[in-house]
Design an enzyme around this catalytic site. Structure first.
Site, PDB file in Angstrom:
ATOM      1  N   ARG A   1       1.005  -1.347   0.130  1.00 21.58           N
ATOM      2  CA  ARG A   1      -0.006  -0.025  -0.136  1.00 21.58           C
ATOM      3  C   ARG A   1       0.755   1.221  -0.034  1.00 21.58           C
ATOM      4  O   ARG A   1       1.695   1.266   1.117  1.00 21.58           O
ATOM      5  CB  ARG A   1      -0.903   0.247   1.333  1.00 21.58           C
ATOM      6  CG  ARG A   1      -1.650   1.314   1.585  1.00 21.58           C
ATOM      7  CD  ARG A   1      -2.917   1.016   2.610  1.00 21.58           C
ATOM      8  NE  ARG A   1      -3.883   0.382   1.646  1.00 21.58           N
ATOM      9  CZ  ARG A   1      -5.299   0.343   2.349  1.00 21.58           C
ATOM     10  NH1 ARG A   1      -5.417   1.157   3.476  1.00 21.58           N
ATOM     11  NH2 ARG A   1      -6.011  -0.133   1.803  1.00 21.58           N
TER      12      ARG A   1
ATOM     13  N   HIS B   1      -7.354   0.959  -6.603  1.00 26.01           N
ATOM     14  CA  HIS B   1      -7.278   0.096  -5.400  1.00 26.01           C
ATOM     15  C   HIS B   1      -8.140  -1.225  -6.050  1.00 26.01           C
ATOM     16  O   HIS B   1      -9.191  -1.575  -5.816  1.00 26.01           O
ATOM     17  CB  HIS B   1      -8.269   0.772  -4.570  1.00 26.01           C
ATOM     18  CG  HIS B   1      -8.409   0.193  -3.148  1.00 26.01           C
ATOM     19  ND1 HIS B   1      -7.564  -0.972  -2.645  1.00 26.01           N
ATOM     20  CD2 HIS B   1      -8.946   0.445  -2.134  1.00 26.01           C
ATOM     21  CE1 HIS B   1      -7.704  -1.369  -1.585  1.00 26.01           C
ATOM     22  NE2 HIS B   1      -8.516  -0.561  -0.801  1.00 26.01           N
TER      23      HIS B   1
ATOM     24  N   GLN C   1      -9.815  -4.111  -3.981  1.00 27.23           N
ATOM     25  CA  GLN C   1     -11.262  -3.480  -3.323  1.00 27.23           C
ATOM     26  C   GLN C   1     -12.207  -3.846  -4.526  1.00 27.23           C
ATOM     27  O   GLN C   1     -13.347  -4.198  -3.971  1.00 27.23           O
ATOM     28  CB  GLN C   1     -10.975  -2.110  -2.991  1.00 27.23           C
ATOM     29  CG  GLN C   1     -12.580  -1.711  -2.674  1.00 27.23           C
ATOM     30  CD  GLN C   1     -12.789  -2.180  -1.177  1.00 27.23           C
ATOM     31  OE1 GLN C   1     -12.029  -2.078  -0.390  1.00 27.23           O
ATOM     32  NE2 GLN C   1     -13.962  -2.615  -1.122  1.00 27.23           N
TER      33      GLN C   1
ATOM     34  N   ASP D   1     -17.779   6.871  -1.286  1.00 26.39           N
ATOM     35  CA  ASP D   1     -16.245   6.688  -0.511  1.00 26.39           C
ATOM     36  C   ASP D   1     -16.067   8.019   0.077  1.00 26.39           C
ATOM     37  O   ASP D   1     -16.483   8.948  -0.053  1.00 26.39           O
ATOM     38  CB  ASP D   1     -15.180   6.248  -1.587  1.00 26.39           C
ATOM     39  CG  ASP D   1     -13.801   6.089  -0.985  1.00 26.39           C
ATOM     40  OD1 ASP D   1     -13.762   5.769   0.337  1.00 26.39           O
ATOM     41  OD2 ASP D   1     -12.794   5.904  -1.608  1.00 26.39           O
TER      42      ASP D   1
ATOM     43  N   CYS E   1     -16.408   1.223   0.220  1.00 25.12           N
ATOM     44  CA  CYS E   1     -15.137   0.245   0.587  1.00 25.12           C
ATOM     45  C   CYS E   1     -14.646   0.536   2.071  1.00 25.12           C
ATOM     46  O   CYS E   1     -14.156  -0.483   2.737  1.00 25.12           O
ATOM     47  CB  CYS E   1     -13.969   0.630  -0.241  1.00 25.12           C
ATOM     48  SG  CYS E   1     -13.358   2.467   0.099  1.00 25.12           S
TER      49      CYS E   1
ATOM     50  N   ARG F   1     -13.305  -8.870   0.844  1.00 28.93           N
ATOM     51  CA  ARG F   1     -11.955  -8.602   0.629  1.00 28.93           C
ATOM     52  C   ARG F   1     -11.117 -10.036   0.924  1.00 28.93           C
ATOM     53  O   ARG F   1     -10.165 -10.147   0.231  1.00 28.93           O
ATOM     54  CB  ARG F   1     -11.294  -7.870   1.685  1.00 28.93           C
ATOM     55  CG  ARG F   1     -12.018  -6.077   1.453  1.00 28.93           C
ATOM     56  CD  ARG F   1     -11.675  -5.738   0.227  1.00 28.93           C
ATOM     57  NE  ARG F   1     -10.168  -5.406   0.039  1.00 28.93           N
ATOM     58  CZ  ARG F   1      -9.588  -4.446   0.634  1.00 28.93           C
ATOM     59  NH1 ARG F   1     -10.086  -3.507   1.105  1.00 28.93           N
ATOM     60  NH2 ARG F   1      -8.096  -4.293   0.482  1.00 28.93           N
TER      61      ARG F   1
HETATM   62  N1   CP Z   1     -11.131  -0.460   1.959  1.00 34.13           N
HETATM   63  C1   CP Z   1      -9.926  -0.724   2.582  1.00 34.13           C
HETATM   64  O1   CP Z   1      -8.933  -0.915   1.978  1.00 34.13           O
HETATM   65  O2   CP Z   1     -10.025  -0.430   3.788  1.00 34.13           O
HETATM   66  P1   CP Z   1      -8.581  -0.145   4.574  1.00 34.13           P
HETATM   67  O3   CP Z   1      -8.054   1.302   4.477  1.00 34.13           O
HETATM   68  O4   CP Z   1      -9.042  -0.435   6.029  1.00 34.13           O
HETATM   69  O5   CP Z   1      -7.462  -1.284   4.313  1.00 34.13           O
HETATM   70  N1  NVA Z   2      -9.984   6.392  -1.232  1.00 35.11           N
HETATM   71  C1  NVA Z   2      -9.930   6.161   0.226  1.00 35.11           C
HETATM   72  C2  NVA Z   2     -10.009   4.517   0.194  1.00 35.11           C
HETATM   73  C3  NVA Z   2      -9.394   3.951   1.626  1.00 35.11           C
HETATM   74  C4  NVA Z   2      -9.578   2.687   1.553  1.00 35.11           C
HETATM   75  C5  NVA Z   2      -8.172   6.536   0.529  1.00 35.11           C
HETATM   76  O1  NVA Z   2      -7.458   6.391  -0.592  1.00 35.11           O
HETATM   77  O2  NVA Z   2      -8.201   6.946   1.672  1.00 35.11           O
END
Ligand code: CP
Ligand code: NVA
Length: 309
Positions: free
Chosen positions: A109, A136, A139, A227, A266, A294
């Protein structure tokens, strides 16, 4: 066979994505009633190690990957980038080369999508995108799996995205080119998705349409998706909250979608900001199935990356 990275849905053949979803659905069903720590029949990834690197916070991605790897019979090591030499200036490339000697796959990440591409280019093992500023993909496979479980046919469905045209939205645009659903996106122009992604999808005959209002995007939709208005790393929180206020998924907005419409998010969510509590906690919401999936979707992604599918 070249190694299989999972960086963006747009780069993965539709048939492979279909195989991943089918495996996720089948394997989830086969595990029903079993303890979460029990290993799947045949332990498909026995002996395999996954490294997980986090430059940003995570709840779902972090836990679902580790649980998933365990259920596959393998193991995972988790590190925050700030605790690694990566956080002190060691290059992404050297990190990739070293980790490739220790593990069979890397999930990352990252703040900058380009770093994930560089990591994948230098690694000799598959690299999985666990969220970047751009996309992502893990997701969205969990989201599509959830819709199929709830009887929604992806090829004919109308999905509506409202709010910020962000990383999660980009992966839905990529997915529209692979699964055939219609995707209507309602955002203020300041937060519209990247034009290049939209045009590339449209060039591939994807049914992706942009609107200036949430109401236009949601009209007649089978699925409404929201989101957070402020993603990790966004510096302009005040401006976002101001400009995105009219794009919240309220009970009134949901009335414009089909009466049978479902709601996805998400997570993490901000009730009263991008979504009303009545919507996300109401009967149309699928958000906790989505979060659970997930695990199941990522297990299939891991198997695909490691040539087990
Ligand atoms: N939806 C998602 O990726 O959640 P986290 O940021 O908790 O991993
Ligand atoms: N769009 C959000 C998604 C988190 C899972 C972010 O990038 O923070």
């Amino acid at each position: 066979m070249s190694k299989r990275d999972f960086l963006d849905l747009i780069d993965i053949p539709a048939a492979d994505l279909r195989t991943i979803l089918d495996d996720a659905l089948t394997t989830k069903r086969a595990r029903q009633g079993r303890l979460k720590g029990e290993v799947d029949a045949g332990a498909p990834l026995a002996g395999h190690m996954l490294a997980m690197i986090f430059e940003k916070a995570s709840t779902r991605t972090r836990f679902s990957f580790e649980v998933g790897m365990h259920q596959l019979g393998g193991s995972a090591i988790v590190a925050r980038a700030g605790e690694m030499q990566l956080g002190r200036g060691e290059t992404v490339e050297d990190t990739a080369r070293v980790l490739s000697r220790y593990v069979d796959a890397i999930m990352i990440r990252a703040n900058d999508h380009a770093d994930v591409e560089a990591l994948a280019a230098a690694a000799s093992v598959p690299v999985i995108n666990g969220l970047t500023d751009r996309s992502h993909p893990c997701q969205i496979l969990a989201d599509l799996m959830t819709l199929e479980e709830h009887g929604i046919d992806l090829a004919s469905a109308h999905l509506a995205w409202v709010g910020d045209g962000n990383n999660v939205c980009t992966s839905f645009i990529h997915a529209a080119t692979k699964f055939g659903f219609k995707l209507t996106i309602g955002t203020p122009s300041r937060y519209a998705p990247d034009e290049e992604d939209v045009e590339a999808a449209q060039d591939l005959q994807a049914r992706v349409h942009l609107y200036d209002t949430a109401e236009e995007a949601v009209a007649g939709a089978d699925v409404v998706i929201a989101d957070t208005f402020v993603s990790m790393g966004d510096a302009d929180a005040d401006q976002r909250l101001d400009l995105l206020e009219d794009y919240a998924v309220t009970t009134d907005l949901m009335e414009l979608a089909k009466p049978t419409a479902r709601f996805l998010h998400c997570l993490p969510a901000h009730r009263g900001e991008e979504v009303d509590a009545e919507v996300i906690d109401g009967p149309q919401s699928l958000v906790f199935d989505e979060a659970e999936n997930r695990v199941h979707a990522q297990k299939a992604i891991l198997k695909w990356c490691l040539n087990k599918l």
